[in-house]
Design a protein around this motif. Structure first.
Motif, PDB file in Angstrom:
ATOM      1  N   ASP A   1       0.866  -1.180   0.000  1.00 39.79           N
ATOM      2  CA  ASP A   1       0.000   0.000   0.000  1.00 39.79           C
ATOM      3  C   ASP A   1       0.899   1.225   0.000  1.00 39.79           C
ATOM      4  OD1 ASP A   1      -2.117   1.765   0.206  1.00 39.79           O
ATOM      5  OD2 ASP A   1      -2.283   1.556   2.386  1.00 39.79           O
ATOM      6  N   VAL A   2       1.412   1.561  -1.180  1.00 40.57           N
ATOM      7  CA  VAL A   2       2.390   2.631  -1.350  1.00 40.57           C
ATOM      8  C   VAL A   2       1.986   3.474  -2.563  1.00 40.57           C
ATOM      9  CG1 VAL A   2       4.292   1.318  -0.335  1.00 40.57           C
ATOM     10  CG2 VAL A   2       3.827   1.128  -2.784  1.00 40.57           C
ATOM     11  N   PRO A   3       2.537   4.675  -2.713  1.00 41.89           N
ATOM     12  CA  PRO A   3       2.236   5.464  -3.915  1.00 41.89           C
ATOM     13  C   PRO A   3       2.489   4.631  -5.172  1.00 41.89           C
ATOM     14  CG  PRO A   3       3.451   6.788  -2.342  1.00 41.89           C
ATOM     15  CD  PRO A   3       3.437   5.395  -1.792  1.00 41.89           C
ATOM     16  N   THR A   4       1.502   4.634  -6.063  1.00 37.94           N
ATOM     17  CA  THR A   4       1.529   3.722  -7.211  1.00 37.94           C
ATOM     18  C   THR A   4       1.111   4.453  -8.469  1.00 37.94           C
ATOM     19  OG1 THR A   4       0.995   1.830  -5.784  1.00 37.94           O
ATOM     20  CG2 THR A   4       0.559   1.584  -8.148  1.00 37.94           C
ATOM     21  N   VAL A   5       1.865   4.234  -9.530  1.00 34.40           N
ATOM     22  CA  VAL A   5       1.486   4.715 -10.852  1.00 34.40           C
ATOM     23  C   VAL A   5       1.622   3.542 -11.813  1.00 34.40           C
ATOM     24  CG1 VAL A   5       1.943   6.319 -12.742  1.00 34.40           C
ATOM     25  CG2 VAL A   5       2.232   7.081 -10.375  1.00 34.40           C
ATOM     26  N   ILE A   6       0.513   3.195 -12.483  1.00 37.74           N
ATOM     27  CA  ILE A   6       0.520   2.077 -13.437  1.00 37.74           C
ATOM     28  C   ILE A   6       0.002   2.597 -14.769  1.00 37.74           C
ATOM     29  CG2 ILE A   6      -0.336  -0.239 -13.941  1.00 37.74           C
ATOM     30  CD1 ILE A   6      -0.810  -0.595 -10.923  1.00 37.74           C
ATOM     31  N   ALA A   7       0.891   2.692 -15.745  1.00 32.90           N
ATOM     32  CA  ALA A   7       0.519   3.173 -17.090  1.00 32.90           C
ATOM     33  C   ALA A   7      -0.204   4.510 -17.012  1.00 32.90           C
ATOM     34  CB  ALA A   7      -0.340   2.130 -17.786  1.00 32.90           C
ATOM     35  N   GLY A   8       0.308   5.392 -16.168  1.00 33.28           N
ATOM     36  CA  GLY A   8      -0.277   6.717 -16.031  1.00 33.28           C
ATOM     37  C   GLY A   8      -1.441   6.802 -15.065  1.00 33.28           C
ATOM     38  N   TYR A   9      -1.932   5.662 -14.568  1.00 32.64           N
ATOM     39  CA  TYR A   9      -3.046   5.656 -13.623  1.00 32.64           C
ATOM     40  C   TYR A   9      -2.498   5.691 -12.208  1.00 32.64           C
ATOM     41  CZ  TYR A   9      -7.083   3.922 -11.005  1.00 32.64           C
ATOM     42  OH  TYR A   9      -8.097   3.771 -10.095  1.00 32.64           O
ATOM     43  N   ASN A  10      -2.956   6.651 -11.422  1.00 35.34           N
ATOM     44  CA  ASN A  10      -2.443   6.895 -10.080  1.00 35.34           C
ATOM     45  C   ASN A  10      -3.569   6.725  -9.062  1.00 35.34           C
ATOM     46  OD1 ASN A  10      -0.981   7.734  -7.851  1.00 35.34           O
ATOM     47  ND2 ASN A  10      -1.242   9.913  -8.304  1.00 35.34           N
ATOM     48  N   PRO A  11      -3.854   5.492  -8.607  1.00 38.82           N
ATOM     49  CA  PRO A  11      -4.941   5.294  -7.643  1.00 38.82           C
ATOM     50  C   PRO A  11      -4.604   5.912  -6.290  1.00 38.82           C
ATOM     51  CG  PRO A  11      -3.680   3.274  -7.889  1.00 38.82           C
ATOM     52  CD  PRO A  11      -3.148   4.231  -8.917  1.00 38.82           C
ATOM     53  N   GLN A  12      -5.637   6.303  -5.572  1.00 37.64           N
ATOM     54  CA  GLN A  12      -5.474   6.885  -4.246  1.00 37.64           C
ATOM     55  C   GLN A  12      -6.432   6.216  -3.273  1.00 37.64           C
ATOM     56  OE1 GLN A  12      -3.293   9.341  -3.290  1.00 37.64           O
ATOM     57  NE2 GLN A  12      -2.428   9.341  -5.368  1.00 37.64           N
ATOM     58  N   ASN A  13      -5.962   6.022  -2.041  1.00 39.08           N
ATOM     59  CA  ASN A  13      -6.876   5.576  -0.997  1.00 39.08           C
ATOM     60  C   ASN A  13      -7.828   6.710  -0.640  1.00 39.08           C
ATOM     61  OD1 ASN A  13      -5.758   2.983  -0.757  1.00 39.08           O
ATOM     62  ND2 ASN A  13      -4.161   3.745   0.620  1.00 39.08           N
ATOM     63  N   PHE A  14      -8.981   6.351  -0.071  1.00 36.48           N
ATOM     64  CA  PHE A  14      -9.996   7.357   0.203  1.00 36.48           C
ATOM     65  C   PHE A  14      -9.460   8.453   1.122  1.00 36.48           C
ATOM     66  CE2 PHE A  14     -13.641   9.036   2.583  1.00 36.48           C
ATOM     67  CZ  PHE A  14     -14.445   9.446   1.535  1.00 36.48           C
ATOM     68  N   ASP A  15      -8.649   8.066   2.130  1.00 38.36           N
ATOM     69  CA  ASP A  15      -8.120   9.072   3.055  1.00 38.36           C
ATOM     70  C   ASP A  15      -6.760   9.612   2.613  1.00 38.36           C
ATOM     71  OD1 ASP A  15      -6.491   6.919   3.483  1.00 38.36           O
ATOM     72  OD2 ASP A  15      -6.971   6.676   5.617  1.00 38.36           O
TER      73      ASP A  15
END
Length: 785
Positions: free
Chosen positions: A367-381
């Protein structure tokens, strides 16, 4: 032979009369239409117990209920006394009453009295009340006798009660009873029954304030006749006379208006007994009203609740929208509406991966900062845990672990598996949704999501109740019809989608979700209800979901605005979950799911990482899915060599073996460790090497920002100055220096806190970080203005 000839001669002589007689008999036989009444009828909805839930007016604007099969005793006694006392004795017409009516009408020179029986009146109603002439009367008389031959007396009475006019656009006893007394016909009093019995004879008398006294006189005369006949006693007669006449018409019950709307699509003009529980539906309506009153203060105007019986796969409560207004689309059936699914599909991914042996229940996931093919998911908080057990990631509904697991499992693979659940609005390809599929990038309805969770619960229950077998049609459409049997198909050893073990482990994780604030202490009570539940919140706070499951019931809740407007504080936990648990409190308590041991096995796992135990792990035994596991043993525990005081790591290059101690050490990758230690105070990073020791190549650092192939925008502020990009890494040894380069150009050095602000030009850049030991990491960054 002589006799035969005589018969033939006789028939030849009487041929014409015989033909005429035969023709008359044939005409008589076919004179009565097969269908007497073809007028459209209202769609009527009844509860499972037979109580009226609501009705939708017939297409011709008449309140005409479908034909009833029986007539209540009191109304029958009243209508026979008032209209046709010889009903059970005559063949369809009464010669005595017809003769009296004929004499009276001839003396008056006009029609002042009718001699029609109830059977004749049914014929007149079926013929759309033709002009009352003697020729028409003769037709009615003939057809009435034919009607008596086709139908029983009780059926004729039922036809009359169903199609007689009761004033205005009210047709039939059922509707009249609700319209004027707000009661079903079988609950009418003697006075109420008598009032309705005299109305078809003069339906205009019912209008409020018009001819009220005349209506009272007719009713009271009928009550007196009933008393004289001995049908009612003196006390009943006296009390009946004191009852008031109906005032203004009542509205029909609207207890499940959106269920009526849904049923009307397939059963228009019919009376339908549903599986909806009357009392439960009323109670859920009350809860919905209460929660709507709270939510509209936040300008949230729509909500829906669906309750399914898992065993029968029947709908037992259906609230399609809040009691809002037309401006906020109160008539929209939100249960059937396509909305962003939020996090509600996450349990399916966790079950899928455990089912295939690709994930263990408490295995650590990043559960760390993630970028996959330009997609940057974020946790709700917008926070990071570094590493989190899979079951806790599900319970906390963390987005980043879910996205990373979906990438690991395979987007196309998961999308294909979702087809088994028949989620109608999930109709595009995997490439259309991308990895956002798992965090709300897809759409589904509350109906389909509840159906899916009911199928999971049913799979688990049926597996335990059979010889560890699976029904082949577990994810069947729920039914709203009381008498419709839901068929689950054949039993087989092969699972259709996910096995019972993976579903049980998923539900165990969902049971641990933190409940709303007022229910936080549920675990401390032995009598607490065990519920597996999942919340979901779509992007922009447009949809708030909560779906809960126990062995017998599925409850689904959605809140939001039908027009898609998002609102602050509109989350699954804050808005939907409290209503979910209030609804569950109305339902009988269920036992928790039995453990499906035939689809589980005990495995030794690493106590800390949840992975398959390695050589250096503290071990624990846990239930896991009975599957083939090709996973590597735990890589997070390492055997390290330390000085005797444990302060430094050493090796043979700087310390003799006799002065070393060995210890198993829990180690996370640098980026995971950076965030993990912030929430886990017991996490200890590896001690540094003793200064004179030779060190091997170890992965000591990782980028926090930017991740590889990130895109950043650098707008200018009000002073025309370009914004900065803050570079940031995590390092296992904060005492070392880190040297920064952009495109081979040296920028500076950091120590302990490795952050550096830069203003790169637009375009592609290579960011390089180098530490004192020569460890190097690189990442690509695109800058846009």
């Amino acid at each position: 032979m002589h006799l035969v000839k005589k018969i033939i001669n006789y028939l030849n002589q009487k041929k014409l009369p015989l033909l005429i007689t035969t023709g008359v008999l044939i005409w008589y036989y076919f004179s009565l239409p097969n269908i007497l009444f073809d007028e459209p009828t209202a769609t009527v909805l009844d509860s499972a117990e037979g109580h009226l839930l609501g009705a939708q007016i017939a297409e011709d604007g008449q309140w005409r209920f479908p034909k009833s099969d029986s007539v209540p005793h009191k109304f029958k006694a009243c209508i026979l006394a008032f209209e046709d006392q010889q009903f059970y004795r005559h063949p369809g017409f009464n010669p005595v009453t017809i003769s009296k009516a004929l004499v009276d009408n001839l003396e008056a020179g006009k029609v002042v009295r009718g001699g029609s029986t109830i059977t004749q009146q049914v014929i007149r109603l079926s013929r759309k009340n033709q002009e009352r002439t003697y020729v028409e009367k003769l037709k009615e008389l003939i057809l009435a006798t034919r009607l008596e031959l086709r139908y029983s007396k009780e059926e004729i009475l039922a036809l009359y009660a169903s199609y007689a006019p009761f004033g205005g656009n009210v047709v039939g006893l059922d509707m009249a009873s609700w319209r004027y007394f707000s009661l079903p016909p079988y609950q009418l009093s003697w006075a109420e029954s008598a009032t309705l019995a005299v109305l078809p004879n003069a339906p205009a008398l019912i209008y409020p304030g018009k001819n009220k006294e005349l209506l009272r006189q007719k009713r009271n005369r009928l009550l007196h006749l009933l008393f004289q006949q001995g049908t009612i006693d003196k006390l009943t007669y006296t009390l009946a006379l004191e009852e008031d006449l109906p005032a203004k018409p009542y509205d029909l019950p609207q207890i499940a208006p959106h269920a009526l709307q849904y049923i009307n699509k397939s059963h228009r003009g019919k009376r339908v007994q549903t599986s909806i529980k009357y009392r439960l539906q009323q109670q859920v309506n009350v809860l919905v009203n209460q929660h709507y009153a709270l939510q509209k203060q936040n300008e949230v105007h729509n909500l829906a609740v669906l309750v399914l019986d898992v065993k029968q796969r029947k709908v037992i409560s259906y609230v399609g929208n809040a009691p809002t207004d037309n401006a906020h689309q109160k008539d929209v059936d939100v249960i059937q509406a396509a909305r962003s699914t939020g996090s509600t599909l996450k349990p399916l991914l966790y079950a899928a991966m455990m089912d295939k042996g690709e994930l263990l229940p408490q295995e650590l996931v990043a559960d760390v900062p993630t970028v996959i093919a330009g997609y940057n998911p974020q946790n709700f908080d917008e926070s990071y845990s570094g590493a989190v057990p899979a079951n806790r990631a599900l319970a906390r509904s963390l987005n980043i672990p879910a996205v990373r697991l979906l990438q690991q499992y395979g987007l196309e693979r998961f999308r294909d598996e979702l087809r088994a659940f028949k989620i109608k609005d999930l109709k595009f390809s995997a490439s259309h949704y991308g990895l956002s599929l798992i965090v709300g990038g897809a759409e589904g309805s509350l109906w389909d999501l509840c159906k899916t969770y009911a199928g999971l619960a049913g799979t688990l229950t049926h597996f335990n109740e059979t010889s560890s077998e699976y029904y082949q049609n577990e994810f069947i459409e729920p039914s709203l019809l009381a008498n419709e049997e839901v068929k689950f198909g054949d039993l087989k050893r092969e699972k259709m989608v996910y096995g019972a073990g993976s579903i049980w482990l998923t539900f165990q994780a969902m049971k641990e979700v933190n409940r709303p604030q007022e229910d936080e202490a549920w675990k401390f009570y032995d009598s607490a209800r065990q519920i597996a539940w999942k919340t979901g919140t779509s992007f922009g706070n447009r949809d708030a979901w909560a779906i809960g499951i126990d062995k017998n019931y599925v409850v689904g809740v959605w809140l939001g605005n039908a027009d898609g407007e998002g609102r602050p504080e509109l989350t699954g936990l804050n808005a939907a979950a409290p209503l979910l648990f209030d609804v569950f409190n109305l339902l009988p308590k269920s036992e928790w799911f039995a453990t499906p041991y035939d689809d589980l096995m005990t495995r030794e796992l690493c106590q800390k990482s949840g992975a398959i135990a390695g050589n250096y792990c503290p071990v624990t035994s846990q239930l896991v899915v009975r599957s083939k596991y090709d996973k590597m043993p735990c890589v997070n525990h390492k055997l390290v060599h330390l000085t005797r005081d444990g302060q430094y790591r050493v090796n043979s290059s700087c310390e003799s073996v006799s002065n070393m101690i060995q210890k198993s050490w829990f180690v996370l990758p640098p980026l995971e460790a950076y965030f993990y230690k912030n929430s886990q105070a017991d996490y200890q990073p590896l001690p540094p090497f003793k200064s004179n020791c030779m060190q091997g190549n170890e992965n000591r650092m990782d980028f926090i920002f930017p991740k590889n192939n990130s895109i950043v925008y650098l707008p200018k502020d009000f002073d025309g100055q370009k914004s900065e990009v803050v570079l940031k890494i995590a390092h296992t040894n904060p005492t070392l220096h880190v040297y920064w380069y952009v495109d081979e150009n040296y920028l500076g050095v950091t120590k302990e806190y490795h952050e550096l602000a830069i203003q790169p030009a637009p375009g592609m850049h290579i960011i390089t970080a180098l530490d004192d030991y020569g460890n190097e990491i690189k990442t690509k960054l695109e800058v846009r203005e």
